[in-house]
Design an enzyme around this catalytic site. Structure first.
Site, PDB file in Angstrom:
ATOM      1  N   ARG A  47       0.855  -1.192   0.000  1.00 24.45           N
ATOM      2  CA  ARG A  47       0.000   0.000   0.000  1.00 24.45           C
ATOM      3  C   ARG A  47       0.885   1.235   0.000  1.00 24.45           C
ATOM      4  O   ARG A  47       2.103   1.142   0.140  1.00 24.45           O
ATOM      5  CB  ARG A  47      -1.009   0.005   1.177  1.00 24.45           C
ATOM      6  CG  ARG A  47      -0.570  -0.590   2.480  1.00 24.45           C
ATOM      7  CD  ARG A  47       0.190   0.199   3.503  1.00 24.45           C
ATOM      8  NE  ARG A  47       0.029   1.607   3.496  1.00 24.45           N
ATOM      9  CZ  ARG A  47       1.040   2.435   3.633  1.00 24.45           C
ATOM     10  NH1 ARG A  47       2.289   1.997   3.798  1.00 24.45           N
ATOM     11  NH2 ARG A  47       0.851   3.727   3.631  1.00 24.45           N
ATOM     12  N   GLY A  48       0.200   2.404  -0.146  1.00 25.85           N
ATOM     13  CA  GLY A  48       0.955   3.644  -0.336  1.00 25.85           C
ATOM     14  C   GLY A  48       1.078   3.872  -1.839  1.00 25.85           C
ATOM     15  O   GLY A  48       1.400   2.939  -2.601  1.00 25.85           O
ATOM     16  N   ALA A  49       0.814   5.111  -2.274  1.00 28.50           N
ATOM     17  CA  ALA A  49       0.644   5.374  -3.701  1.00 28.50           C
ATOM     18  C   ALA A  49       1.821   4.900  -4.574  1.00 28.50           C
ATOM     19  O   ALA A  49       1.624   4.140  -5.534  1.00 28.50           O
ATOM     20  CB  ALA A  49       0.352   6.853  -3.913  1.00 28.50           C
ATOM     21  N   ARG A  88      -7.573  -0.391  -6.767  1.00 29.84           N
ATOM     22  CA  ARG A  88      -7.820   0.754  -5.878  1.00 29.84           C
ATOM     23  C   ARG A  88      -7.946   2.018  -6.748  1.00 29.84           C
ATOM     24  O   ARG A  88      -7.152   2.204  -7.668  1.00 29.84           O
ATOM     25  CB  ARG A  88      -6.692   0.922  -4.839  1.00 29.84           C
ATOM     26  CG  ARG A  88      -6.578  -0.288  -3.899  1.00 29.84           C
ATOM     27  CD  ARG A  88      -5.676  -0.006  -2.710  1.00 29.84           C
ATOM     28  NE  ARG A  88      -6.307   0.901  -1.753  1.00 29.84           N
ATOM     29  CZ  ARG A  88      -5.655   1.450  -0.732  1.00 29.84           C
ATOM     30  NH1 ARG A  88      -4.364   1.210  -0.553  1.00 29.84           N
ATOM     31  NH2 ARG A  88      -6.279   2.249   0.111  1.00 29.84           N
ATOM     32  N   GLN A 193      -2.036   2.737   9.993  1.00 26.14           N
ATOM     33  CA  GLN A 193      -0.754   2.800   9.270  1.00 26.14           C
ATOM     34  C   GLN A 193       0.291   3.605  10.052  1.00 26.14           C
ATOM     35  O   GLN A 193       1.483   3.373   9.908  1.00 26.14           O
ATOM     36  CB  GLN A 193      -0.959   3.434   7.885  1.00 26.14           C
ATOM     37  CG  GLN A 193      -1.668   2.555   6.873  1.00 26.14           C
ATOM     38  CD  GLN A 193      -3.158   2.780   6.866  1.00 26.14           C
ATOM     39  OE1 GLN A 193      -3.752   3.167   7.873  1.00 26.14           O
ATOM     40  NE2 GLN A 193      -3.800   2.532   5.734  1.00 26.14           N
ATOM     41  N   ASP A 234      -1.712  10.724  -2.239  1.00 25.74           N
ATOM     42  CA  ASP A 234      -2.119   9.665  -3.171  1.00 25.74           C
ATOM     43  C   ASP A 234      -2.406  10.208  -4.557  1.00 25.74           C
ATOM     44  O   ASP A 234      -2.296   9.494  -5.554  1.00 25.74           O
ATOM     45  CB  ASP A 234      -3.343   8.930  -2.633  1.00 25.74           C
ATOM     46  CG  ASP A 234      -2.924   8.070  -1.462  1.00 25.74           C
ATOM     47  OD1 ASP A 234      -2.836   8.607  -0.336  1.00 25.74           O
ATOM     48  OD2 ASP A 234      -2.611   6.889  -1.685  1.00 25.74           O
ATOM     49  N   ASN A 244      -5.056  12.476   0.320  1.00 25.82           N
ATOM     50  CA  ASN A 244      -4.178  11.639   1.142  1.00 25.82           C
ATOM     51  C   ASN A 244      -5.066  10.929   2.157  1.00 25.82           C
ATOM     52  O   ASN A 244      -6.290  11.132   2.188  1.00 25.82           O
ATOM     53  CB  ASN A 244      -3.090  12.492   1.819  1.00 25.82           C
ATOM     54  CG  ASN A 244      -2.018  11.633   2.471  1.00 25.82           C
ATOM     55  OD1 ASN A 244      -1.506  10.691   1.854  1.00 25.82           O
ATOM     56  ND2 ASN A 244      -1.667  11.913   3.710  1.00 25.82           N
ATOM     57  N   LYS A 245      -4.461  10.105   2.974  1.00 25.87           N
ATOM     58  CA  LYS A 245      -5.199   9.285   3.942  1.00 25.87           C
ATOM     59  C   LYS A 245      -6.212  10.108   4.730  1.00 25.87           C
ATOM     60  O   LYS A 245      -5.929  11.236   5.138  1.00 25.87           O
ATOM     61  CB  LYS A 245      -4.177   8.629   4.877  1.00 25.87           C
ATOM     62  CG  LYS A 245      -4.744   7.768   5.980  1.00 25.87           C
ATOM     63  CD  LYS A 245      -5.675   6.688   5.473  1.00 25.87           C
ATOM     64  CE  LYS A 245      -5.060   5.785   4.427  1.00 25.87           C
ATOM     65  NZ  LYS A 245      -6.060   4.924   3.744  1.00 25.87           N
TER      66      LYS A 245
HETATM   67  O1  MRU Z   1      -4.600   3.255   2.156  1.00 23.03           O
HETATM   68  P1  MRU Z   1      -3.113   3.427   2.057  1.00 23.03           P
HETATM   69  O2  MRU Z   1      -2.378   2.895   3.236  1.00 23.03           O
HETATM   70  O3  MRU Z   1      -2.582   2.926   0.735  1.00 23.03           O
HETATM   71  O4  MRU Z   1      -2.917   5.012   2.060  1.00 23.03           O
HETATM   72  C1  MRU Z   1      -1.628   5.525   1.954  1.00 23.03           C
HETATM   73  C2  MRU Z   1      -1.538   6.982   2.126  1.00 23.03           C
HETATM   74  O5  MRU Z   1      -2.530   7.675   2.225  1.00 23.03           O
HETATM   75  C3  MRU Z   1      -0.170   7.582   2.083  1.00 23.03           C
HETATM   76  O6  MRU Z   1      -0.107   8.719   2.903  1.00 23.03           O
HETATM   77  C4  MRU Z   1       0.134   8.007   0.656  1.00 23.03           C
HETATM   78  O7  MRU Z   1      -0.034   6.953  -0.237  1.00 23.03           O
HETATM   79  C5  MRU Z   1       1.500   8.546   0.542  1.00 23.03           C
HETATM   80  S1  MRU Z   1       2.647   7.310   0.163  1.00 23.03           S
HETATM   81  C6  MRU Z   1       4.196   7.896   0.084  1.00 23.03           C
END
Ligand code: MRU
Length: 344
Positions: A47-49, A88, A193, A234, A244-245
């Site tokens: 996970r994470g963009a 996603r 996270q 993201d 973002n999250k």
């Molecule tokens: O749902 P997730 O854990 O994939 O969400 C991730 C985030 O929101 C991160 O802050 C974002 O992807 C930045 S990654 C460098």
């Protein structure tokens, strides 16, 4: 900083550090088929963009390996790449990386050339991501005062990227320069996270970290104990509105109220030049179960409904600056203008 082993091509499979099991267990998943990888992305094993985008880029290699030769080869690959594309909806890196792989697939003369070209391109994207992280670290650390305390939200570290991070790359660099006192990490409900992953990364790097409930962020900012907020992204729309999250928007509002600078660190691969502003960003809604349970314990009153958006959009006006690999900008539009002005 020693990169996190987030994802690695082994020669015939993609090995992922299973983030669902952190911090307690460090175990790996071997993806040899697209469905295993798609499930890993959907369930946040990866996970994470940027990490999602890179996983999908390697996934295109897997798609080509498992698709039999013959006249239907390209279409077969594309069908599998569409499975990855549907995992996603919010992180734009997923779509950018798959579009890049589609160009390689279209140009390849045969199946063997497609497999080697897709792998080469996935490795190039991975190297680019690591270089972008290092550059963001340098640009971001230059903004921080000595003896600095940083608040971050979710995990924008090595786990969320090809191994080094975005917001956490800034923190790693500040630590290396000796200007970082401590990090505060929002726990990041509902999937934690911050508590599970950011804290794991900070402890691994020997950086002092304090985890706070998300609901404590405004009080912490108001207390004056934090010099700066740095978060990841993201998807960043052309005008700088940033997805973002979930919870990031609340932190930005509290930072504005407290007069604390609020930075977003994200590579250009997270910029969405085709979406004018945040209203066009698709926000993923996740299952009620993520909110209704803590582990095996049901925490939701029977009969109650759940709304569980995974992301929110912070308006550009609340963002002090966007730290990307080229420097600090106010919006993706500014990077385009700079390119036009410099004739590149
Ligand atoms: O749902 P997730 O854990 O994939 O969400 C991730 C985030 O929101 C991160 O802050 C974002 O992807 C930045 S990654 C460098």
């Amino acid at each position: 900083m020693n990169p996190v082993p987030t994802l690695e091509w082994t020669g015939d499979s993609l090995r992922l550090l299973d983030q669902r099991l952190l911090p307690g267990t460090e175990a790996f998943i071997e993806c040899r088929d697209v469905e295993t990888l798609a499930c890993a992305i959907r369930t946040l094993a990866v996970r994470g963009a940027p990490a999602i985008g890179l996983a999908a880029a390697y996934g295109a290699v897997i798609a080509a390996i498992v698709t039999p030769p013959g006249s239907g080869f390209r279409e077969g690959c594309r069908r599998l790449m569409r499975v990855l594309e549907a995992t996603r909806p919010t992180a734009v890196n997923l779509f950018h990386c798959l579009a890049s792989q589609e160009r390689v697939l279209s140009a390849a003369e045969n199946r063997a050339a497609a497999i080697s070209g897709l792998l080469e391109n996935a490795r190039r994207l991975h190297d680019q991501d690591l270089a972008a992280s290092a550059a963001m670290g340098r640009h971001g650390a230059a903004l921080l005062p000595p003896d600095c305390a940083v608040l971050t939200h979710c995990n924008a570290g090595g786990l969320a990227t090809g191994g080094l991070g975005t917001a956490l790359a800034v923190i790693y660099e500040a630590h290396a320069r000796g200007i970082l006192r401590e990090v505060y990490a929002d726990e990041t409900r509902p999937l934690l996270q911050g508590a599970r992953l950011t804290a794991w990364e900070m402890v691994r790097a020997g950086i002092p970290v304090t985890v706070i409930p998300d609901s404590a962020a405004a009080s912490l900012l108001a207390s004056g104990r934090v010099n700066v907020v740095v978060v990841g992204a993201d998807r960043i729309a052309l005008n700088g509105d940033t997805a973002n999250k979930i919870g990031t928007f609340s932190v930005a509002l509290a930072a504005r109220d407290a007069g604390v600078p609020f930075y977003v660190a994200a590579p250009v691969s997270t910029f969405d030049f085709a979406t004018p502003d945040g209203s066009g960003i698709v926000i993923e809604n996740r299952s009620a179960g993520e909110v209704a349970r803590l582990g095996d314990t049901v925490t939701l009153a029977s009969g109650a409904e759940v709304w569980n958006p995974a992301f929110d959009v912070t308006p550009a006006g609340l963002i002090t600056g966007i730290i990307c690999e080229h420097g600090v900008v106010s919006s993706p539009a500014e990077t385009l203008r700079t390119q036009v002005d410099s004739g590149s």
